[in-house]
Design a protein around this motif. Structure first.
Motif, PDB file in Angstrom:
ATOM      1  N   GLY A   1       0.723  -1.234   0.062  1.00 44.66           N
ATOM      2  CA  GLY A   1       0.022  -0.195   0.082  1.00 44.66           C
ATOM      3  C   GLY A   1       0.775   0.985  -0.138  1.00 44.66           C
ATOM      4  O   GLY A   1       1.883   1.130   0.027  1.00 44.66           O
ATOM      5  N   ALA A   2       0.031   2.555   0.128  1.00 51.42           N
ATOM      6  CA  ALA A   2       0.845   3.653  -0.065  1.00 51.42           C
ATOM      7  C   ALA A   2       0.427   4.540   0.921  1.00 51.42           C
ATOM      8  O   ALA A   2      -0.647   4.246   1.461  1.00 51.42           O
ATOM      9  CB  ALA A   2       0.527   4.433  -1.841  1.00 51.42           C
ATOM     10  N   ALA A   3       1.035   5.768   1.229  1.00 48.25           N
ATOM     11  CA  ALA A   3       0.953   6.617   2.095  1.00 48.25           C
ATOM     12  C   ALA A   3       1.443   7.957   1.584  1.00 48.25           C
ATOM     13  O   ALA A   3       2.198   8.139   0.973  1.00 48.25           O
ATOM     14  CB  ALA A   3       1.571   6.437   3.549  1.00 48.25           C
ATOM     15  N   GLN A   4       0.757   9.225   2.271  1.00 50.43           N
ATOM     16  CA  GLN A   4       1.355  10.435   1.959  1.00 50.43           C
ATOM     17  C   GLN A   4       1.954  11.051   3.232  1.00 50.43           C
ATOM     18  O   GLN A   4       1.234  10.735   4.359  1.00 50.43           O
ATOM     19  CB  GLN A   4       0.555  11.205   1.408  1.00 50.43           C
ATOM     20  CG  GLN A   4       0.911  11.654  -0.225  1.00 50.43           C
ATOM     21  CD  GLN A   4      -0.372  12.477  -1.037  1.00 50.43           C
ATOM     22  OE1 GLN A   4      -1.512  12.116  -0.617  1.00 50.43           O
ATOM     23  NE2 GLN A   4       0.344  13.008  -1.730  1.00 50.43           N
ATOM     24  N   ASP A   5       3.006  11.442   3.408  1.00 52.41           N
ATOM     25  CA  ASP A   5       3.564  12.203   4.528  1.00 52.41           C
ATOM     26  C   ASP A   5       3.704  13.702   4.392  1.00 52.41           C
ATOM     27  O   ASP A   5       3.645  14.096   3.053  1.00 52.41           O
ATOM     28  CB  ASP A   5       4.761  11.497   5.080  1.00 52.41           C
ATOM     29  CG  ASP A   5       5.955  11.708   4.765  1.00 52.41           C
ATOM     30  OD1 ASP A   5       5.965  12.479   3.519  1.00 52.41           O
ATOM     31  OD2 ASP A   5       6.928  11.623   5.392  1.00 52.41           O
ATOM     32  N   HIS A   6       3.957  14.329   5.456  1.00 51.86           N
ATOM     33  CA  HIS A   6       4.029  15.760   5.389  1.00 51.86           C
ATOM     34  C   HIS A   6       5.560  16.054   6.353  1.00 51.86           C
ATOM     35  O   HIS A   6       5.751  15.613   7.412  1.00 51.86           O
ATOM     36  CB  HIS A   6       2.893  16.599   6.610  1.00 51.86           C
ATOM     37  CG  HIS A   6       1.527  16.416   5.934  1.00 51.86           C
ATOM     38  ND1 HIS A   6       1.132  17.350   5.375  1.00 51.86           N
ATOM     39  CD2 HIS A   6       0.680  15.471   6.015  1.00 51.86           C
ATOM     40  CE1 HIS A   6      -0.174  17.076   5.077  1.00 51.86           C
ATOM     41  NE2 HIS A   6      -0.546  15.770   5.379  1.00 51.86           N
ATOM     42  N   LYS A   7       6.381  16.469   5.341  1.00 50.80           N
ATOM     43  CA  LYS A   7       7.719  16.482   5.743  1.00 50.80           C
ATOM     44  C   LYS A   7       8.175  17.695   6.585  1.00 50.80           C
ATOM     45  O   LYS A   7       8.837  17.876   7.339  1.00 50.80           O
ATOM     46  CB  LYS A   7       8.750  16.553   4.437  1.00 50.80           C
ATOM     47  CG  LYS A   7       8.807  14.917   4.176  1.00 50.80           C
ATOM     48  CD  LYS A   7      10.248  14.594   3.790  1.00 50.80           C
ATOM     49  CE  LYS A   7      10.190  13.018   3.628  1.00 50.80           C
ATOM     50  NZ  LYS A   7       9.548  12.769   2.302  1.00 50.80           N
ATOM     51  N   ARG A   8       7.329  19.037   6.258  1.00 49.19           N
ATOM     52  CA  ARG A   8       7.841  20.115   6.888  1.00 49.19           C
ATOM     53  C   ARG A   8       7.290  20.469   8.419  1.00 49.19           C
ATOM     54  O   ARG A   8       6.060  19.784   8.649  1.00 49.19           O
ATOM     55  CB  ARG A   8       7.093  21.403   6.132  1.00 49.19           C
ATOM     56  CG  ARG A   8       7.628  21.274   4.757  1.00 49.19           C
ATOM     57  CD  ARG A   8       8.833  21.516   4.510  1.00 49.19           C
ATOM     58  NE  ARG A   8       9.483  21.966   3.291  1.00 49.19           N
ATOM     59  CZ  ARG A   8       9.716  23.146   3.014  1.00 49.19           C
ATOM     60  NH1 ARG A   8       9.676  24.109   3.816  1.00 49.19           N
ATOM     61  NH2 ARG A   8       9.927  23.645   1.516  1.00 49.19           N
ATOM     62  N   ALA A   9       7.587  20.933   9.118  1.00 51.80           N
ATOM     63  CA  ALA A   9       7.382  21.170  10.700  1.00 51.80           C
ATOM     64  C   ALA A   9       6.296  21.759  10.944  1.00 51.80           C
ATOM     65  O   ALA A   9       5.497  21.504  11.700  1.00 51.80           O
ATOM     66  CB  ALA A   9       8.394  21.779  11.304  1.00 51.80           C
ATOM     67  N   PHE A  10       5.556  22.772  10.098  1.00 57.96           N
ATOM     68  CA  PHE A  10       4.488  23.576  10.430  1.00 57.96           C
ATOM     69  C   PHE A  10       3.359  23.597   9.519  1.00 57.96           C
ATOM     70  O   PHE A  10       3.456  23.086   8.325  1.00 57.96           O
ATOM     71  CB  PHE A  10       4.869  25.195  10.754  1.00 57.96           C
ATOM     72  CG  PHE A  10       6.185  25.160  11.394  1.00 57.96           C
ATOM     73  CD1 PHE A  10       6.253  24.528  12.638  1.00 57.96           C
ATOM     74  CD2 PHE A  10       7.258  26.211  11.233  1.00 57.96           C
ATOM     75  CE1 PHE A  10       7.520  24.734  13.654  1.00 57.96           C
ATOM     76  CE2 PHE A  10       8.319  26.112  12.120  1.00 57.96           C
ATOM     77  CZ  PHE A  10       8.501  25.302  13.294  1.00 57.96           C
ATOM     78  N   ASP A  11       2.170  24.052   9.972  1.00 55.76           N
ATOM     79  CA  ASP A  11       0.973  24.053   9.168  1.00 55.76           C
ATOM     80  C   ASP A  11       1.374  24.739   7.848  1.00 55.76           C
ATOM     81  O   ASP A  11       2.024  25.552   7.552  1.00 55.76           O
ATOM     82  CB  ASP A  11      -0.172  24.694   9.962  1.00 55.76           C
ATOM     83  CG  ASP A  11      -0.639  23.872  10.957  1.00 55.76           C
ATOM     84  OD1 ASP A  11      -0.104  22.952  11.361  1.00 55.76           O
ATOM     85  OD2 ASP A  11      -1.769  23.985  11.612  1.00 55.76           O
ATOM     86  N   GLY A  12       0.488  24.121   6.702  1.00 56.27           N
ATOM     87  CA  GLY A  12       0.498  24.825   5.360  1.00 56.27           C
ATOM     88  C   GLY A  12       1.844  24.271   4.806  1.00 56.27           C
ATOM     89  O   GLY A  12       2.246  24.957   3.799  1.00 56.27           O
ATOM     90  N   ASP A  13       2.403  23.166   5.256  1.00 55.62           N
ATOM     91  CA  ASP A  13       3.602  22.786   4.687  1.00 55.62           C
ATOM     92  C   ASP A  13       4.884  23.677   4.506  1.00 55.62           C
ATOM     93  O   ASP A  13       5.271  23.980   3.580  1.00 55.62           O
ATOM     94  CB  ASP A  13       3.517  22.058   3.276  1.00 55.62           C
ATOM     95  CG  ASP A  13       2.796  20.830   3.443  1.00 55.62           C
ATOM     96  OD1 ASP A  13       2.950  20.016   4.516  1.00 55.62           O
ATOM     97  OD2 ASP A  13       1.962  20.540   2.445  1.00 55.62           O
TER      98      ASP A  13
END
Ligand code: AMP
Ligand code: GLY
Length: 422
Positions: free
Chosen positions: A208-220
């Protein structure tokens, strides 16, 4: 069956949690583990990179299976040392782990396999690298060849920025010797997706797949981190795309690695850009993503342990995995200051209440118990609050309800995990 999991982050907590549910399991250790892992496994105070001590422990305790969590022990030869000692190990040999350790090696293998990816060239001479950048124009991507703690990549918006990155990496050696060689790559435009395949050297099974958020704060926004959250499955990644990735990237790369005498066994983490011309390869990692692993494990219905064994034994061709019809979403809670300097030893409360929110699993990434029993933060990324639900919106609501039950003034999290998909 006796199992030793190597590592001590949120990924390893999720792996231990899944393995602990197996009826095949008789005893589970984790080295070094953390306070959350201690609830499902016996933690052993051996560092994840101390290969001789890990192998000695496994031998002394008649461990049947060692599971490598992070990339460091795998690139250092954990699987090879286990094989020499006659112990099964889930994870690639050091030779196969080069798919993560060297970006140039990865691109050569991918090209030989015909896998779609960015146009690239490698340089050992900074002047030649800068001339190539001027010729190609921006945007363009500059990468240190070796491991650089996830910081060796610069997506340059201008030629000047790319030239400065080449100077930093090759001339100032800000990442040390991994900057002896750089790769200059075409900048791919699109959404990034992490895809995972369980591999036995010849056969691969989609995880399967996933998407992650690498930036520390909201709004990437803010600095890059190891990952502040993830969700699965990503709506941007269709079943047809999965078939394409298996047929054009994963299977041909497995065949190419086998041909080179370094068959890949373990989890192949395929970093993809979903471009207007379809999915293209950005990079490989040779392990589960963190926090992507947490998002996948809560969706897995099948017993994980026999799947890991089948991968070790080259028997995935006869194997099948079943998944819950669920969406999952992980919110990472980190120490204030991460990914920069942060305080250690701050107390976290309210975890029991958080864990009672329906559909929630709390995975620990950097925690310990103080002598008085209090839970304290010991790392940058500290907790992975994982919600599940019939829809992504439900999974997100569950995860944030649990986040809101946690009292930890010295911690922070993003409030917008999953925004792109919602
Ligand atoms: P890597 O360490 O190779 O995963 O690169 C780190 C990040 O840089 C990736 O997650 C992407 O966001 C970005 N990146 C790497 N290579 C490219 C590329 N060829 N085009 C656009 N973005 C890239
Ligand atoms: N979350 C990205 C990684 O594990 O590399």
């Amino acid at each position: 069956m006796k199992v030793l999991v190597v590592g001590g982050g949120g990924r390893e907590h999720a792996l231990c949690w899944a393995i602990a549910a197996s009826p095949l399991l008789s005893r589970l250790w984790c080295a070094p583990g953390n306070a959350g892992i201690a609830e499902v496994a016996e933690c052993v105070p051996i560092g994840a990179e101390d290969i001789p001590a890990l192998v000695a422990f496994a031998r002394g305790n008649a461990v049947d299976l060692v599971v490598g969590g992070p990339e460091a022990p795998l690139t250092l030869g954990l699987a090879d040392a286990c094989a020499d000692a006659g112990i099964k190990c889930f994870g690639p040999s050091a030779a196969a782990a080069r798919l993560e350790g060297s970006k140039a090696f990865t691109r050569e293998v991918a090209d030989a396999a015909g896998a779609p990816g960015a146009r690239w060239r490698r340089f050992e001479d900074p002047a030649a690298a800068k001339a190539y950048v001027r010729e190609q124009g921006a945007p363009i991507v500059v990468k240190a060849d070796g491991l650089a703690a996830g910081k060796g990549v610069v997506v340059a918006a201008s030629v000047a920025e790319a030239e400065a990155a080449i100077a930093d990496i090759m001339e100032s050696r800000i990442h040390g010797e991994s900057g002896a060689t750089v790769l200059i790559e075409e900048c791919l435009i699109g959404q990034e997706v992490s895809f995972f395949a369980l591999c036995d050297g010849r056969t691969a099974l989609p995880l399967g797949a996933a998407q992650d958020h690498k930036r520390a704060f909201d709004g990437d926004t803010g600095p890059n981190t190891g990952g502040m959250g993830a969700y699965s499955p990503p709506p941007a990644f269709t079943a047809a795309m999965q078939d394409t990735v298996m047929a054009r990237i994963v299977q041909p790369v497995l065949a190419e690695m086998a041909k080179r005498g370094a068959p890949f066994r373990g989890v192949l983490f395929v970093g993809l850009m979903i471009t207007e011309h379809g999915p293209k390869l950005i990079e490989f990692n040779v392990r589960f993503g963190d926090p992507e692993c947490q998002a996948l494990m809560v969706r897995l219905r099948s017993d994980l342990l026999p799947a890991l064994l089948a991968a070790c034994d080259g028997e995935l061709a006869d194997f099948d995995l079943r998944w819950e019809p669920l969406h999952s979403l992980v919110v990472v809670m980190a120490s204030r200051g991460y990914p920069g300097p942060y305080a250690k030893g701050t107390e976290i409360r309210g975890l029991e209440r958080a864990a009672q929110v329906p559909g929630v699993q709390v995975f620990h990434a950097g925690t310990a118990r103080r002598e008085d029993g209090a839970l304290i933060a010991t790392g940058g990324r500290v907790l992975g609050i994982t919600g599940t639900g019939a829809t992504l919106a439900e999974a997100r609501a569950a995860a944030y309800a649990a986040v809101d039950a946690i009292e930890w003034p010295e911690g922070f999290c993003r409030r917008d995990i999953g925004w792109r998909a919602l």
